[in-house]
Enzyme design. Structure first.
Site, PDB file in Angstrom:
ATOM      1  N   GLU A  82       0.881  -1.399  -0.055  1.00 43.35           N
ATOM      2  CA  GLU A  82      -0.004  -0.054   0.169  1.00 43.35           C
ATOM      3  C   GLU A  82       0.823   1.114   0.352  1.00 43.35           C
ATOM      4  O   GLU A  82       0.710   2.085   0.904  1.00 43.35           O
ATOM      5  CB  GLU A  82      -1.109  -0.281   1.775  1.00 43.35           C
ATOM      6  CG  GLU A  82      -1.223  -1.151   1.161  1.00 43.35           C
ATOM      7  CD  GLU A  82      -3.109  -0.840   0.487  1.00 43.35           C
ATOM      8  OE1 GLU A  82      -3.530   0.704  -0.266  1.00 43.35           O
ATOM      9  OE2 GLU A  82      -4.121  -1.912   0.449  1.00 43.35           O
ATOM     10  N   GLY A  83       1.943   1.252  -0.983  1.00 39.86           N
ATOM     11  CA  GLY A  83       3.338   2.657  -0.312  1.00 39.86           C
ATOM     12  C   GLY A  83       4.287   2.233   0.484  1.00 39.86           C
ATOM     13  O   GLY A  83       3.879   2.132   1.316  1.00 39.86           O
TER      14      GLY A  83
HETATM   15  P1  TGC Z   1       0.827  11.391 -10.185  1.00 43.82           P
HETATM   16  O1  TGC Z   1       0.554  11.824 -11.263  1.00 43.82           O
HETATM   17  O2  TGC Z   1       0.782  12.022  -8.663  1.00 43.82           O
HETATM   18  O3  TGC Z   1      -0.612  10.652 -10.122  1.00 43.82           O
HETATM   19  C1  TGC Z   1      -1.666  10.637 -11.272  1.00 43.82           C
HETATM   20  C2  TGC Z   1      -3.218  10.719 -10.963  1.00 43.82           C
HETATM   21  O4  TGC Z   1      -3.774  10.100  -9.773  1.00 43.82           O
HETATM   22  C3  TGC Z   1      -3.883  10.865  -9.202  1.00 43.82           C
HETATM   23  N1  TGC Z   1      -3.391  10.724  -7.750  1.00 43.82           N
HETATM   24  C4  TGC Z   1      -5.053  10.699  -7.144  1.00 43.82           C
HETATM   25  N2  TGC Z   1      -6.249   9.798  -7.261  1.00 43.82           N
HETATM   26  C5  TGC Z   1      -7.267   9.752  -6.298  1.00 43.82           C
HETATM   27  N3  TGC Z   1      -7.160   8.804  -4.996  1.00 43.82           N
HETATM   28  C6  TGC Z   1      -5.483   9.162  -4.551  1.00 43.82           C
HETATM   29  N4  TGC Z   1      -4.782   8.926  -3.715  1.00 43.82           N
HETATM   30  C7  TGC Z   1      -4.592   9.445  -6.040  1.00 43.82           C
HETATM   31  N5  TGC Z   1      -3.380   9.749  -6.409  1.00 43.82           N
HETATM   32  C8  TGC Z   1      -3.394  10.374  -6.833  1.00 43.82           C
HETATM   33  C9  TGC Z   1      -3.530  12.191  -9.298  1.00 43.82           C
HETATM   34  O5  TGC Z   1      -4.242  13.061  -9.304  1.00 43.82           O
HETATM   35  C10 TGC Z   1      -3.108  11.725 -10.922  1.00 43.82           C
HETATM   36  O6  TGC Z   1      -4.645  12.298 -11.756  1.00 43.82           O
HETATM   37  P2  TGC Z   1      -5.210  13.054 -13.217  1.00 43.82           P
HETATM   38  O7  TGC Z   1      -6.148  13.136 -13.594  1.00 43.82           O
HETATM   39  O8  TGC Z   1      -3.576  14.239 -12.982  1.00 43.82           O
HETATM   40  O9  TGC Z   1      -4.027  12.397 -13.677  1.00 43.82           O
HETATM   41  O10 TGC Z   1       1.042   9.447 -10.196  1.00 43.82           O
HETATM   42  P3  TGC Z   1       2.532   9.417 -10.238  1.00 43.82           P
HETATM   43  O11 TGC Z   1       2.659   8.206 -11.589  1.00 43.82           O
HETATM   44  O12 TGC Z   1       3.277  10.619  -9.872  1.00 43.82           O
HETATM   45  O13 TGC Z   1       2.687   8.422  -8.991  1.00 43.82           O
HETATM   46  C11 TGC Z   1       2.586   8.691  -7.902  1.00 43.82           C
HETATM   47  C12 TGC Z   1       3.147   8.068  -6.154  1.00 43.82           C
HETATM   48  C13 TGC Z   1       3.937   7.860  -6.328  1.00 43.82           C
HETATM   49  C14 TGC Z   1       2.310   8.465  -5.290  1.00 43.82           C
HETATM   50  C15 TGC Z   1       1.749   6.815  -6.565  1.00 43.82           C
HETATM   51  O14 TGC Z   1       1.868   5.934  -7.697  1.00 43.82           O
HETATM   52  C16 TGC Z   1       1.652   5.521  -5.330  1.00 43.82           C
HETATM   53  O15 TGC Z   1       1.321   5.667  -4.298  1.00 43.82           O
HETATM   54  N6  TGC Z   1       2.899   4.389  -5.629  1.00 43.82           N
HETATM   55  C17 TGC Z   1       2.948   3.963  -3.958  1.00 43.82           C
HETATM   56  C18 TGC Z   1       1.998   1.731  -5.259  1.00 43.82           C
HETATM   57  C19 TGC Z   1       1.209   1.636  -3.903  1.00 43.82           C
HETATM   58  O16 TGC Z   1       1.063   1.769  -3.157  1.00 43.82           O
HETATM   59  N7  TGC Z   1       1.046   0.278  -4.059  1.00 43.82           N
HETATM   60  C20 TGC Z   1       0.063   0.044  -3.839  1.00 43.82           C
HETATM   61  C21 TGC Z   1      -0.580  -1.964  -3.936  1.00 43.82           C
HETATM   62  S1  TGC Z   1      -1.864  -2.301  -3.361  1.00 43.82           S
HETATM   63  C22 TGC Z   1      -1.398  -3.240  -2.221  1.00 43.82           C
HETATM   64  O17 TGC Z   1      -0.713  -3.003  -1.809  1.00 43.82           O
HETATM   65  C23 TGC Z   1      -2.652  -3.706  -1.822  1.00 43.82           C
HETATM   66  S2  TGC Z   1      -1.815  -4.782   0.152  1.00 43.82           S
HETATM   67  C24 TGC Z   1      -3.474  -4.979   0.641  1.00 43.82           C
HETATM   68  C25 TGC Z   1      -3.117  -5.722   1.350  1.00 43.82           C
HETATM   69  O18 TGC Z   1      -3.059  -6.901   1.405  1.00 43.82           O
HETATM   70  O19 TGC Z   1      -3.296  -5.330   2.638  1.00 43.82           O
HETATM   71  P1  FAD Z   2       9.796  -0.822  -5.180  1.00 44.53           P
HETATM   72  O1  FAD Z   2       8.928   0.264  -5.609  1.00 44.53           O
HETATM   73  O2  FAD Z   2      11.066  -1.590  -6.476  1.00 44.53           O
HETATM   74  O3  FAD Z   2      10.860  -0.844  -4.440  1.00 44.53           O
HETATM   75  C1  FAD Z   2      12.053  -0.999  -3.707  1.00 44.53           C
HETATM   76  C2  FAD Z   2      12.701   0.309  -2.783  1.00 44.53           C
HETATM   77  O4  FAD Z   2      12.677   1.462  -3.312  1.00 44.53           O
HETATM   78  C3  FAD Z   2      11.255   0.815  -1.912  1.00 44.53           C
HETATM   79  O5  FAD Z   2      12.206   0.243  -0.796  1.00 44.53           O
HETATM   80  C4  FAD Z   2      11.091   2.032  -2.208  1.00 44.53           C
HETATM   81  O6  FAD Z   2      10.235   2.917  -1.872  1.00 44.53           O
HETATM   82  C5  FAD Z   2      12.110   2.518  -3.440  1.00 44.53           C
HETATM   83  N1  FAD Z   2      12.325   3.393  -3.706  1.00 44.53           N
HETATM   84  C6  FAD Z   2      10.846   3.471  -5.169  1.00 44.53           C
HETATM   85  N2  FAD Z   2      10.727   4.251  -6.021  1.00 44.53           N
HETATM   86  C7  FAD Z   2      10.954   5.486  -5.151  1.00 44.53           C
HETATM   87  C8  FAD Z   2      11.404   6.811  -5.387  1.00 44.53           C
HETATM   88  N3  FAD Z   2      10.892   7.827  -6.463  1.00 44.53           N
HETATM   89  N4  FAD Z   2      12.624   7.353  -4.630  1.00 44.53           N
HETATM   90  C9  FAD Z   2      12.716   7.022  -3.549  1.00 44.53           C
HETATM   91  N5  FAD Z   2      12.453   5.751  -3.341  1.00 44.53           N
HETATM   92  C10 FAD Z   2      12.293   4.685  -3.832  1.00 44.53           C
HETATM   93  N6  FAD Z   2      -0.385  -5.191  -4.597  1.00 44.53           N
HETATM   94  C11 FAD Z   2      -1.251  -5.338  -5.590  1.00 44.53           C
HETATM   95  O7  FAD Z   2      -1.275  -4.828  -6.765  1.00 44.53           O
HETATM   96  N7  FAD Z   2      -2.652  -6.027  -4.689  1.00 44.53           N
HETATM   97  C12 FAD Z   2      -1.867  -6.697  -3.067  1.00 44.53           C
HETATM   98  O8  FAD Z   2      -3.014  -7.520  -2.943  1.00 44.53           O
HETATM   99  C13 FAD Z   2      -0.872  -6.922  -2.868  1.00 44.53           C
HETATM  100  N8  FAD Z   2      -0.326  -7.397  -1.859  1.00 44.53           N
HETATM  101  C14 FAD Z   2       0.572  -7.365  -1.346  1.00 44.53           C
HETATM  102  C15 FAD Z   2       1.149  -8.289  -0.026  1.00 44.53           C
HETATM  103  C16 FAD Z   2       2.386  -8.432   0.443  1.00 44.53           C
HETATM  104  C17 FAD Z   2       2.704  -9.507   1.162  1.00 44.53           C
HETATM  105  C18 FAD Z   2       3.312  -7.669  -0.078  1.00 44.53           C
HETATM  106  C19 FAD Z   2       4.648  -8.082   0.458  1.00 44.53           C
HETATM  107  C20 FAD Z   2       2.927  -7.085  -1.127  1.00 44.53           C
HETATM  108  C21 FAD Z   2       2.026  -6.551  -1.336  1.00 44.53           C
HETATM  109  N9  FAD Z   2       1.396  -5.840  -2.582  1.00 44.53           N
HETATM  110  C22 FAD Z   2       0.300  -5.692  -3.140  1.00 44.53           C
HETATM  111  C23 FAD Z   2       2.419  -5.136  -3.314  1.00 44.53           C
HETATM  112  C24 FAD Z   2       3.352  -4.138  -2.911  1.00 44.53           C
HETATM  113  O9  FAD Z   2       2.091  -3.037  -3.040  1.00 44.53           O
HETATM  114  C25 FAD Z   2       4.496  -3.714  -3.010  1.00 44.53           C
HETATM  115  O10 FAD Z   2       5.634  -4.972  -2.615  1.00 44.53           O
HETATM  116  C26 FAD Z   2       4.662  -2.065  -2.836  1.00 44.53           C
HETATM  117  O11 FAD Z   2       3.926  -1.457  -3.685  1.00 44.53           O
HETATM  118  C27 FAD Z   2       5.923  -1.427  -3.831  1.00 44.53           C
HETATM  119  O12 FAD Z   2       6.352  -2.155  -5.062  1.00 44.53           O
HETATM  120  P2  FAD Z   2       7.707  -3.063  -4.913  1.00 44.53           P
HETATM  121  O13 FAD Z   2       7.779  -4.500  -4.299  1.00 44.53           O
HETATM  122  O14 FAD Z   2       8.168  -3.444  -6.273  1.00 44.53           O
HETATM  123  O15 FAD Z   2       9.070  -1.968  -3.699  1.00 44.53           O
END
Ligand code: TGC
Ligand code: FAD
Length: 392
Positions: free
Chosen positions: A371-372
């Protein structure tokens, strides 16, 4: 594992801020965790197995879609009740809370917010009752922190879409009945698609050898020319903002959940410090141990205040992405520090499955990443206060 003797510590009398409904929801969830999670969770974590039998119980206490309206099968509760539920469930285990976060905020939320009325009626009641388990596919092998670069894609074939690509690190994937999958169309625009188990070319291989979230099933979602009916696209929002909007809701739940893990570590260490005698006195009488306990209860109290205020803002529809991000980062970070210090306070017993601390500590290593990551959330706050994105 020893009996669950958890006692709630409320240092700043936060309970005075809660409504009767909040306390009822928290109490019912805590009772359920004590009865159905605590006695079995260590064994399942050691075996690296998800306790499937808990799905019906989670549905029964309203943990699938707590804030989704009742007419779609949800519990219709407010955001503070949702948070308290996640706190209590993660007090039991972060992996069980993960299942609820994915089901509620990453599967039901997008169907409710971005789906058609037909999709809501078709899927939400089944997800709320636990008949269906969902997963959420955003992360890919080469795109984790930067999901906007995803390569999973679909083509319009006239009467259906053809989906290709792969997602990895997906919670619930090996068990899911449906997956909300984010993929690019031929113009590079991101859309959400509902993919159902049984569609030809859709497989969900499990990821093994995890040292963290061992009681949660994690895997891949692989799409090899999957024919997805056109009715399965989420029609009401597209672009990266759509999946990021779901993350806001899940990160909010995690901010509360992490407090639960921290509370369990603190409670365990406090009790142990009063019982364990070394040098003829309880170790809790030594200043160095008191420092650890004092810092733990301080950080838990600060985290509680942060999330309570955030819950009020969410109830009023005013919470921003950056505010939610700050609470997720802070609360998971302090929970990890508390788990590490609590583990030390138990000495050798701290690494044993007799106590929950080591399991919480290992779980939180995933929670601080998914989740980031912690660093990405620092950058979100950095961007918010300076107006300058430092992601690339
Ligand atoms: P960026 O250019 O900042 O944004 C792209 C477009 O999205 C809009 N936006 C949002 N809209 C709604 N809610 C939000 N929270 C939003 N954040 C940004 C933004 O305004 C923009 O819109 P538009 O209309 O201008 O295009 O995007 P970026 O590519 O620079 O990325 C920004 C960044 C790094 C913060 C974002 O990509 C990010 O949060 N990365 C982290 C990825 C992440 O959290 N992955 C999670 C995967 S799911 C997961 O981990 C589930 S675990 C579940 C579990 O087991 O509990
Ligand atoms: P990377 O993005 O490769 O990052 C590696 C390192 O580089 C990290 O320390 C990061 O902070 C750093 N880094 C990356 N970019 C930058 C930057 N711009 N500046 C400085 N540092 C940076 N995802 C889903 O979609 N759905 C799920 O249900 C889900 N469940 C998960 C369950 C588990 C147990 C785990 C471990 C992960 C899950 N994820 C899921 C994925 C999770 O969201 C990603 O692992 C997470 O977003 C980080 O991505 P990555 O592992 O590719 O690391």
């Amino acid at each position: 594992m020893r009996p669950d003797l958890f006692e709630h510590s409320d240092y700043y009398l936060m309970d005075d801020l809660l409504s009767e409904e909040h306390k009822l929801v928290r109490g019912a969830t805590r009772d359920w965790v004590k009865r159905d999670i605590s006695p079995i969770i260590e064994e399942y974590a050691q075996r690296a197995e998800f306790p499937k039998q808990t799905v019906k119980g989670l549905a029964g206490i309203g943990a699938f879609g707590p804030y989704i309206p009742v007419e779609y099968g949800g519990a219709g509760l407010d955001q503070i009740s949702y948070g308290l539920m996640m706190q209590e469930i993660e007090r039991g285990d972060s992996g069980v809370r993960s299942t609820c976060s994915v089901q509620s905020s990453l599967v039901m939320y997008p169907i409710y917010e971005y789906g058609s009325e037909e999709q809501r009626l078709k899927y939400l009641p089944k997800l709320a009752s636990g008949e269906y388990l969902g997963s959420f596919g955003l992360t890919e092998p080469n795109f984790g922190s930067n999901p906007g670069g995803m390569v999973t894609n679909f083509k319009d074939m006239g009467d259906h879409y053809l989906l290709n690509g792969a997602k990895m690190w997906i919670s619930n994937s090996p068990l899911c009945d449906i997956a909300v999958v984010w993929a690019k169309n031929e113009d590079g625009r991101i859309h959400g698609l509902i993919v159902e188990r049984g569609m030809e070319g859709f497989t969900t291989p499990e990821t093994h050898n995890k040292w963290s979230l061992r009681a949660s099933a994690t895997g891949e979602l692989v799409f090899d020319n999957v024919k997805v009916p056109k009715d399965n696209i989420l029609p009401n929002k597209s672009g990266l903002g759509a999946p990021l909007g779901c993350l806001d809701s899940a990160r909010y739940g995690i901010a509360w959940g992490a407090i639960g893990a921290a509370m369990d570590c603190y409670d365990t260490a406090l009790r142990y410090s009063k019982e364990r005698i070394q040098f003829d006195r309880p170790i809790g009488g030594f200043q160095l141990q008191q420092k650890k306990l004092a810092e733990m209860v301080t950080e838990i109290t600060k985290a509680q205040l942060l999330t309570f205020r955030l819950g009020q803002l969410k109830n009023e529809g005013k919470a921003t992405t950056a505010q939610i991000s700050m609470a997720k980062r802070n609360n998971v970070d302090v929970a990890l520090t508390i788990a590490r210090n609590a583990r030390q306070m138990l000495g050798g017993m701290g690494i044993s499955g007799e106590y929950p601390i080591m399991r919480h500590m290992m779980n939180l290593e995933s929670v601080v990443t998914y989740e980031g990551t912690h660093d990405i959330h620092l950058l979100i706050t950095g961007m918010d206060v300076t107006g300058i994105p430092a992601f690339s």
